[in-house]
Motif scaffolding. Structure first.
Motif, PDB file in Angstrom:
ATOM      1  N   ALA A 194       0.686  -1.200  -0.385  1.00  0.00           N
ATOM      2  CA  ALA A 194       0.287  -0.645   0.300  1.00  0.00           C
ATOM      3  C   ALA A 194       0.813   1.248  -0.055  1.00  0.00           C
ATOM      4  N   TRP A 195       2.289   1.378  -0.239  1.00  0.00           N
ATOM      5  CA  TRP A 195       2.948   2.275   0.070  1.00  0.00           C
ATOM      6  C   TRP A 195       3.941   2.694  -1.363  1.00  0.00           C
ATOM      7  N   GLY A 196       4.361   3.730  -1.538  1.00  0.00           N
ATOM      8  CA  GLY A 196       6.261   3.600  -2.151  1.00  0.00           C
ATOM      9  C   GLY A 196       6.796   4.443  -1.463  1.00  0.00           C
ATOM     10  N   PHE A 197       7.912   3.909  -2.136  1.00  0.00           N
ATOM     11  CA  PHE A 197       8.799   4.504  -1.313  1.00  0.00           C
ATOM     12  C   PHE A 197      10.024   5.441  -1.922  1.00  0.00           C
ATOM     13  N   GLU A 198      10.562   6.075  -0.853  1.00  0.00           N
ATOM     14  CA  GLU A 198      11.302   7.618  -1.745  1.00  0.00           C
ATOM     15  C   GLU A 198      12.482   6.985  -1.630  1.00  0.00           C
ATOM     16  N   PHE A 199      13.974   8.062  -1.659  1.00  0.00           N
ATOM     17  CA  PHE A 199      14.984   7.865  -0.743  1.00  0.00           C
ATOM     18  C   PHE A 199      14.767   8.999  -0.794  1.00  0.00           C
ATOM     19  N   ALA A 200      15.472   9.263   1.082  1.00  0.00           N
ATOM     20  CA  ALA A 200      15.628  10.718   1.154  1.00  0.00           C
ATOM     21  C   ALA A 200      17.106  11.600   1.046  1.00  0.00           C
ATOM     22  N   PHE A 201      17.079  12.728   0.640  1.00  0.00           N
ATOM     23  CA  PHE A 201      18.901  13.066   0.076  1.00  0.00           C
ATOM     24  C   PHE A 201      18.988  13.970   1.242  1.00  0.00           C
ATOM     25  N   ASP A 247       7.530  19.756  -5.940  1.00  0.00           N
ATOM     26  CA  ASP A 247       8.366  19.951  -4.531  1.00  0.00           C
ATOM     27  C   ASP A 247       9.280  19.107  -4.915  1.00  0.00           C
ATOM     28  N   GLY A 248      10.243  19.471  -4.219  1.00  0.00           N
ATOM     29  CA  GLY A 248      11.239  18.222  -3.804  1.00  0.00           C
ATOM     30  C   GLY A 248      12.340  19.078  -3.003  1.00  0.00           C
ATOM     31  N   GLU A 249      13.690  18.848  -3.149  1.00  0.00           N
ATOM     32  CA  GLU A 249      14.030  19.014  -2.572  1.00  0.00           C
ATOM     33  C   GLU A 249      16.054  19.170  -2.586  1.00  0.00           C
ATOM     34  N   LEU A 250      16.656  20.132  -2.059  1.00  0.00           N
ATOM     35  CA  LEU A 250      18.207  20.537  -3.022  1.00  0.00           C
ATOM     36  C   LEU A 250      18.679  19.820  -2.608  1.00  0.00           C
ATOM     37  N   ALA A 251      19.659  19.030  -3.567  1.00  0.00           N
ATOM     38  CA  ALA A 251      20.848  18.184  -2.624  1.00  0.00           C
ATOM     39  C   ALA A 251      22.168  17.967  -3.165  1.00  0.00           C
ATOM     40  N   VAL A 252      22.402  17.901  -3.187  1.00  0.00           N
ATOM     41  CA  VAL A 252      24.419  17.462  -3.564  1.00  0.00           C
ATOM     42  C   VAL A 252      24.603  16.097  -3.471  1.00  0.00           C
ATOM     43  N   LEU A 253      24.390  15.394  -4.936  1.00  0.00           N
ATOM     44  CA  LEU A 253      24.770  14.601  -5.703  1.00  0.00           C
ATOM     45  C   LEU A 253      25.847  14.781  -7.025  1.00  0.00           C
ATOM     46  N   GLU A 309      17.960  -0.194   1.591  1.00  0.00           N
ATOM     47  CA  GLU A 309      19.702  -1.035   2.004  1.00  0.00           C
ATOM     48  C   GLU A 309      20.072   0.053   0.290  1.00  0.00           C
ATOM     49  N   ALA A 310      19.250   0.343  -0.506  1.00  0.00           N
ATOM     50  CA  ALA A 310      19.967   1.183  -1.292  1.00  0.00           C
ATOM     51  C   ALA A 310      20.584   2.265  -0.840  1.00  0.00           C
ATOM     52  N   ALA A 311      19.728   2.521  -1.088  1.00  0.00           N
ATOM     53  CA  ALA A 311      19.846   4.099   0.573  1.00  0.00           C
ATOM     54  C   ALA A 311      21.111   3.971   1.286  1.00  0.00           C
ATOM     55  N   ARG A 312      21.646   3.243   2.376  1.00  0.00           N
ATOM     56  CA  ARG A 312      22.265   2.637   2.662  1.00  0.00           C
ATOM     57  C   ARG A 312      23.885   2.839   1.988  1.00  0.00           C
ATOM     58  N   ALA A 313      23.516   2.119   0.976  1.00  0.00           N
ATOM     59  CA  ALA A 313      24.504   1.414   0.215  1.00  0.00           C
ATOM     60  C   ALA A 313      25.488   3.270  -0.329  1.00  0.00           C
ATOM     61  N   GLN A 314      24.219   4.092  -0.706  1.00  0.00           N
ATOM     62  CA  GLN A 314      24.721   4.882  -1.096  1.00  0.00           C
ATOM     63  C   GLN A 314      25.221   6.467  -0.049  1.00  0.00           C
ATOM     64  N   ASP A 315      25.150   6.465   1.696  1.00  0.00           N
ATOM     65  CA  ASP A 315      25.261   7.157   2.318  1.00  0.00           C
ATOM     66  C   ASP A 315      24.661   7.846   2.205  1.00  0.00           C
ATOM     67  N   LEU A 316      22.832   7.378   2.096  1.00  0.00           N
ATOM     68  CA  LEU A 316      21.782   8.555   2.340  1.00  0.00           C
ATOM     69  C   LEU A 316      21.698   8.289   3.539  1.00  0.00           C
ATOM     70  N   PRO A 317      20.337   9.135   3.582  1.00  0.00           N
ATOM     71  CA  PRO A 317      20.314   9.116   5.289  1.00  0.00           C
ATOM     72  C   PRO A 317      18.969   8.503   5.728  1.00  0.00           C
ATOM     73  N   GLY A 318      18.217   8.101   4.917  1.00  0.00           N
ATOM     74  CA  GLY A 318      16.940   7.627   5.204  1.00  0.00           C
ATOM     75  C   GLY A 318      16.304   6.985   3.254  1.00  0.00           C
ATOM     76  N   LEU A 339       9.548   8.734   7.404  1.00  0.00           N
ATOM     77  CA  LEU A 339      10.889   9.145   7.682  1.00  0.00           C
ATOM     78  C   LEU A 339      11.558   7.875   8.204  1.00  0.00           C
ATOM     79  N   ILE A 340      11.695   6.582   7.660  1.00  0.00           N
ATOM     80  CA  ILE A 340      12.523   5.644   8.385  1.00  0.00           C
ATOM     81  C   ILE A 340      14.278   6.352   8.245  1.00  0.00           C
ATOM     82  N   PRO A 341      15.674   6.152   8.991  1.00  0.00           N
ATOM     83  CA  PRO A 341      16.600   6.916   8.924  1.00  0.00           C
ATOM     84  C   PRO A 341      16.937   4.415   8.238  1.00  0.00           C
ATOM     85  N   VAL A 342      17.993   4.617   7.857  1.00  0.00           N
ATOM     86  CA  VAL A 342      18.554   3.847   6.926  1.00  0.00           C
ATOM     87  C   VAL A 342      19.199   2.528   8.152  1.00  0.00           C
TER      88      VAL A 342
END
Length: 345
Positions: A194-201, A247-253, A309-318, A339-342
């Protein structure tokens, strides 16, 4: 020694409506039509075209066939869709009739360098035509109705829609909107289908209000802020005439600031606040927003474990879990977004 006589510039042919047009263009360098100096072709004085011109500054070129040429105005914000707003229209040189079908890339460094695409075209009827006022009825596929152009000063004119709004149900972009916020949770939801998941940058929240090729920004508290670098103008050019609230966030990638867009609360004159998140994401994906300074953030409906797991591998916060059926609730901290921390299990 007899001094050399100065080289004389050939006199312009009397009544040459396209002399200024030819003088600004090199036929060997531009793909634009540059007809020879000869008798002008004539039509029925009923053709109009609007061309979206991605020059140094995005604008729309409005052209009407009259007396063998296309009388032209550059309209920075496009044609107004409602009589409540007038738009600037800058009178430019007459163009040849052949320009009504022109699309292509004018080389950089040439006059008007940039991409030209036909935004709309059709026929029109003249109600009045003078040196200071032009009233017409336009019949196009994207814009129709009665418009008046009136001169204000020099080459500056204004264009006004005389009819009711083209789309009576359309709503303007909100002046400002406070974004919806997730609550912090330790675990991924159990009913993951019932959910969709996104990276927290971990970037800075920004809402982008795009209209008429221009962009303004507000932050996570709804306060007006400056956008970074050339993000605003380039993002505005990417959306063209489509009004949108992103709506979005300005992140360093990869060492570069990138605006990651993950929602679209308003598009094409329609609020999407009550549209379910899953449908809004599909709408956002359909915009195909991808550029040097912005990108549509990926999302993954269903199982959130691989995303975490992909967020953790990329050192993203969650990761952020969002219910597929959740509406957009401005200013609310909602359990429908989590928001779920990695590091969580």
């Amino acid at each position: 020694m007899t001094p050399k006589k100065p080289k004389r510039t050939p006199a312009k042919r009397k009544g040459d409506r396209l002399a200024e047009y030819r003088g600004k263009r090199d036929a060997s360098r531009t793909p634009e039509p540059v007809p020879d100096e000869k008798a002008l072709p004539h039509g029925d004085d009923d053709t109009f075209v609007v061309q979206e011109h991605h020059a140094r500054s995005l604008h729309w070129d409005l052209r009407f066939e009259r007396d063998g040429v296309l009388v032209s105005w550059a309209v920075p914000k496009g044609l107004p869709w409602s009589p409540e707003t007038n738009h600037l229209a800058v009178h430019t040189e007459d163009h040849p009739l052949e320009y009504a079908t022109f699309e292509g890339d004018i080389p950089r460094g040439e006059y008007g360098g940039g991409e030209v695409v036909i935004w709309d075209r059709g026929t029109y009827e003249t109600e009045k035509w003078s040196e200071r006022e032009v009233k017409v009825v336009i019949h196009g596929s994207r814009v129709s109705g009665r418009y008046v152009l009136f001169r204000t000063r020099g080459k500056n004119w204004m264009i006004h829609r005389m009819d009711p709004p083209a789309d009576p149900g359309a709503e303007p972009l909100p002046e400002r909107l406070r974004p919806m916020r997730p609550v912090r949770r330790a675990r991924l939801p159990r009913d993951r289908e019932a959910w969709g998941f996104e990276f927290a940058f971990g970037g800075r929240r920004l809402l982008a209000y795009v209209e008429g090729g221009r962009t303004r920004f507000t932050d996570g508290r709804g306060r007006a802020v400056d956008g970074p670098g050339r993000l605003g103008s380039r993002l505005g050019a990417a959306l063209g005439a489509r009004p949108a609230l992103l709506d979005g966030e300005l992140a360093v990638l990869e060492g570069r600031e990138t605006y990651m867009v993950f929602d679209v609360p308003h598009l094409d004159g329609r609020p999407l606040l009550d549209v379910p998140y899953g449908e809004r994401r599909e709408t956002l994906d359909g915009l195909e927003l991808s550029g040097p300074l912005w990108r549509t953030a990926p999302w993954y409906p269903g199982d959130g474990d691989p995303v975490r797991e992909a967020a953790r591998a990329q050192d993203l916060p969650g990761v952020v879990a969002k219910r597929l059926d959740s509406p957009y609730r401005p200013g609310e901290e909602s359990d429908a977004w989590r928001l779920i921390p990695v590091g969580s299990r």
